[in-house]
Each structure stands twice: as C-alpha cells, then as structure tokens.
Design a protein around this motif. Structure first.
Motif, PDB file in Angstrom:
ATOM      1  N   ASP A   1     -13.216  -9.582  -4.801  1.00 54.83           N
ATOM      2  CA  ASP A   1     -11.898  -9.096  -5.221  1.00 54.83           C
ATOM      3  C   ASP A   1     -11.782  -9.278  -6.735  1.00 54.83           C
ATOM      4  OD1 ASP A   1      -8.465 -10.087  -4.513  1.00 54.83           O
ATOM      5  OD2 ASP A   1      -9.317  -8.541  -5.804  1.00 54.83           O
TER       6      ASP A   1
ATOM      7  N   TYR B   1       0.343  -6.514  -6.428  1.00 57.59           N
ATOM      8  CA  TYR B   1      -0.507  -7.106  -7.467  1.00 57.59           C
ATOM      9  C   TYR B   1      -0.638  -6.125  -8.619  1.00 57.59           C
ATOM     10  CZ  TYR B   1      -1.795 -10.538  -3.939  1.00 57.59           C
ATOM     11  OH  TYR B   1      -1.752 -11.532  -2.987  1.00 57.59           O
TER      12      TYR B   1
ATOM     13  N   SER C   1      -1.129  -2.559  -6.805  1.00 54.58           N
ATOM     14  CA  SER C   1      -1.527  -2.170  -5.458  1.00 54.58           C
ATOM     15  C   SER C   1      -1.080  -3.219  -4.452  1.00 54.58           C
ATOM     16  CB  SER C   1      -3.043  -1.957  -5.367  1.00 54.58           C
ATOM     17  OG  SER C   1      -3.752  -3.177  -5.508  1.00 54.58           O
ATOM     18  N   SER C   2      -1.026  -2.802  -3.195  1.00 56.89           N
ATOM     19  CA  SER C   2      -0.631  -3.725  -2.137  1.00 56.89           C
ATOM     20  C   SER C   2      -1.205  -3.252  -0.817  1.00 56.89           C
ATOM     21  CB  SER C   2       0.895  -3.834  -2.038  1.00 56.89           C
ATOM     22  OG  SER C   2       1.445  -2.651  -1.486  1.00 56.89           O
ATOM     23  N   LEU C   3      -1.146  -4.156   0.166  1.00 55.58           N
ATOM     24  CA  LEU C   3      -1.521  -3.817   1.527  1.00 55.58           C
ATOM     25  C   LEU C   3      -0.416  -2.978   2.153  1.00 55.58           C
ATOM     26  CD1 LEU C   3      -2.929  -7.282   2.603  1.00 55.58           C
ATOM     27  CD2 LEU C   3      -4.244  -5.166   2.388  1.00 55.58           C
TER      28      LEU C   3
ATOM     29  N   GLN D   1       0.430   6.195  -0.869  1.00 56.88           N
ATOM     30  CA  GLN D   1      -0.151   5.538   0.284  1.00 56.88           C
ATOM     31  C   GLN D   1      -1.389   6.360   0.629  1.00 56.88           C
ATOM     32  OE1 GLN D   1       2.000   3.321   3.143  1.00 56.88           O
ATOM     33  NE2 GLN D   1       1.178   4.530   4.836  1.00 56.88           N
TER      34      GLN D   1
ATOM     35  N   ASN E   1       5.387  -7.005   1.195  1.00 56.73           N
ATOM     36  CA  ASN E   1       3.990  -7.334   0.906  1.00 56.73           C
ATOM     37  C   ASN E   1       3.804  -7.476  -0.597  1.00 56.73           C
ATOM     38  OD1 ASN E   1       2.775  -7.515   3.410  1.00 56.73           O
ATOM     39  ND2 ASN E   1       2.518  -5.315   3.575  1.00 56.73           N
TER      40      ASN E   1
ATOM     41  N   GLU F   1      -9.176  -3.269  -0.666  1.00 58.51           N
ATOM     42  CA  GLU F   1      -8.607  -3.040   0.659  1.00 58.51           C
ATOM     43  C   GLU F   1      -7.151  -2.594   0.633  1.00 58.51           C
ATOM     44  OE1 GLU F   1      -9.631  -5.878  -0.588  1.00 58.51           O
ATOM     45  OE2 GLU F   1      -8.321  -7.566  -0.039  1.00 58.51           O
ATOM     46  N   HIS F   2      -6.592  -2.425  -0.544  1.00 59.75           N
ATOM     47  CA  HIS F   2      -5.186  -2.028  -0.666  1.00 59.75           C
ATOM     48  C   HIS F   2      -5.061  -0.508  -0.597  1.00 59.75           C
ATOM     49  CE1 HIS F   2      -3.706  -5.896  -2.877  1.00 59.75           C
ATOM     50  NE2 HIS F   2      -4.238  -6.141  -1.695  1.00 59.75           N
ATOM     51  N   ASN F   3      -4.244  -0.034   0.347  1.00 57.65           N
ATOM     52  CA  ASN F   3      -4.095   1.413   0.431  1.00 57.65           C
ATOM     53  C   ASN F   3      -2.841   1.917  -0.282  1.00 57.65           C
ATOM     54  OD1 ASN F   3      -2.075   0.640   2.184  1.00 57.65           O
ATOM     55  ND2 ASN F   3      -2.566   2.190   3.725  1.00 57.65           N
ATOM     56  N   ARG F   4      -2.052   0.988  -0.783  1.00 54.82           N
ATOM     57  CA  ARG F   4      -0.862   1.411  -1.542  1.00 54.82           C
ATOM     58  C   ARG F   4      -1.105   1.201  -3.024  1.00 54.82           C
ATOM     59  NH1 ARG F   4       4.557  -0.346   1.767  1.00 54.82           N
ATOM     60  NH2 ARG F   4       4.214   1.058   3.536  1.00 54.82           N
TER      61      ARG F   4
END
Lengths: 115, 115
Positions: A1, A105, A94-96, A50, A102, A28-31
């Motif tokens: 990461d 970051y 980005s975020s999950l 998204q 959530n 791994e963040h899709n947002r």
C-alpha cells in the motif's frame, strides 16, 4: 500500500493553456474523489467516481473541467483554457466502498499556478 | 445541507501546553465527523473519526476529540503539544444519508507552537 499518488506535484502554466493531473488511488479502493483547495480555505469537493462511473459532480466543476477514470483505476483531471482563478491545490482521495463514513485517504496534492 | 465552522483561524501555544481546537457543525442528524491535519504544501492526514458509539474518540499522535450532540461540536484536544504538531487542522463532516459521498470541510485552524 503506497497511498494515493498524484502527479505532477507542481505545475505552472500560462493562462489559456490546458493542464492534466493524474491520480493513482490505493489499489483496493474503488472510490475516487477530487477536491480543490485554495489558499486559506478547506478542501472543496469537485467530483466522485465509483469504479469508472462518475457519480457526482459539484457545481464548482465548470465546463472547462473534465475528470475521467477509464478503467476504474487511475483518474485524470483536465482543466482546459486555464484561468488565474484555477490556481489552487487539486487533491485526489480514495476510499473503500460503503457509506461516506468509510475513511477517505488523501494524496499530497497537485499545485497549479496559472500566470 | 451540512456546514462546518472552525471559529479559530490561528492558535499559538507553547510546547508542552494543552490544546483545544474548536469545531461546530450544522446537520439535521448525527453526521460522520473527522479531523484531518495538513502540513505546509502537503495533503491531508486523518487524525481521528467519529461514526457512532463512544463520544470520546482517540486518534493518532496523542489527539482525541469529543462529540457533543447538544452543542453540535467535535472539538479536538491534546494534553501536551509538541513542536511537530504545528500544522493546519481541518474538521470535516460527512452525511449519513444514502448516496452522500463527500466530505464538507471547515476553513481550518493554523496551529503555531512556540518552543
């Protein structure tokens, strides 16, 4: 990461030129989000993806601004016909998936100076 | 609509002294609440967040914040400030409603630490 990565970190451009910023989110963040921050202010939301779908755009995002995330991974923010008022730091985040609670970051930002 | 007020633009404290940064929010329900820190020319780092449960939240670097519903506040505290804490601090709120995907930031409080 390795965190959210943005480049270039600094860009000086003449008024009327086009500029493009790139953002690579946490893997791994899709947002993915774009914010703008001017001196002395907090970040202001511009747009949100998204995966590859751009789901929300702020009224701050004028017609000269376009953001893309073609494969649901990295994103680009292009500003056409730059104006001096576009001078700011452009932050990517980005975020999950899930509710907005959530953690989002942020990257270190891309500074734009329009002269 | 959400809004965030950070009434103190600039705070100066001596190293080793205690710190409290104020944050008031406006929202129709209990929002998600965040504190971020930003060093000069850098992106934002999350210090702590409140989603639900215990209203006293512990974060990184020895910071804590307390959610007070009756006062619509989420003040950040640290018992003993270090010189490295000098930075800009932003309070942010996120809506719990479905489909809300961004954060609203305050204008920030700049912290100066005197040796």
């Amino acid at each position: 990461d390795t965190g959210v990565s943005q480049n270039p970190r600094h860009k000086i451009t003449k008024r009327g030129q086009n500029v493009t910023f790139r953002c690579d989110p946490i893997s791994e963040h899709n947002r993915l989000y774009w914010y703008r921050q001017t001196l002395g202010q907090g970040p202001e939301f511009l747009t949100y993806f998204q995966n590859e779908a751009q789901l929300e755009k702020s009224r701050l995002l004028s017609d000269r601004f376009s953001a893309e995330r073609p494969k649901g991974s990295f994103s680009t923010l292009e500003i056409q016909r730059t104006e001096q008022g576009d001078s700011a730091m452009y932050l990517c985040a980005s975020s999950l998936p899930g509710p907005v609670g959530n953690t989002i970051y942020f990257g270190e930002g891309s500074w734009l100076t329009v002269v | 609509a959400q809004s965030v007020t950070q009434p103190d633009i600039h705070i100066t404290v001596s190293e080793g002294a205690s710190l409290e940064l104020r944050c008031n929010y406006s929202y129709g329900a209990t929002p998600y609440l965040f504190w971020y820190v930003q060093s000069p020319g850098q992106g934002l780092q999350l210090l702590l967040k409140y989603f639900s449960g215990d209203t006293l939240v512990q974060g990184i670097k020895g910071f804590e914040a307390e959610f007070k519903r009756s006062q619509s506040s989420f003040n950040l505290r640290k018992p003993s400030v270090h010189w490295s804490d000098a930075a800009e601090y932003f309070c942010a709120v996120g809506a719990r409603q479905t489909g809300a995907n961004n954060l609203f930031f305050g204008t920030g409080t700049r912290l100066t630490v005197i040796p």
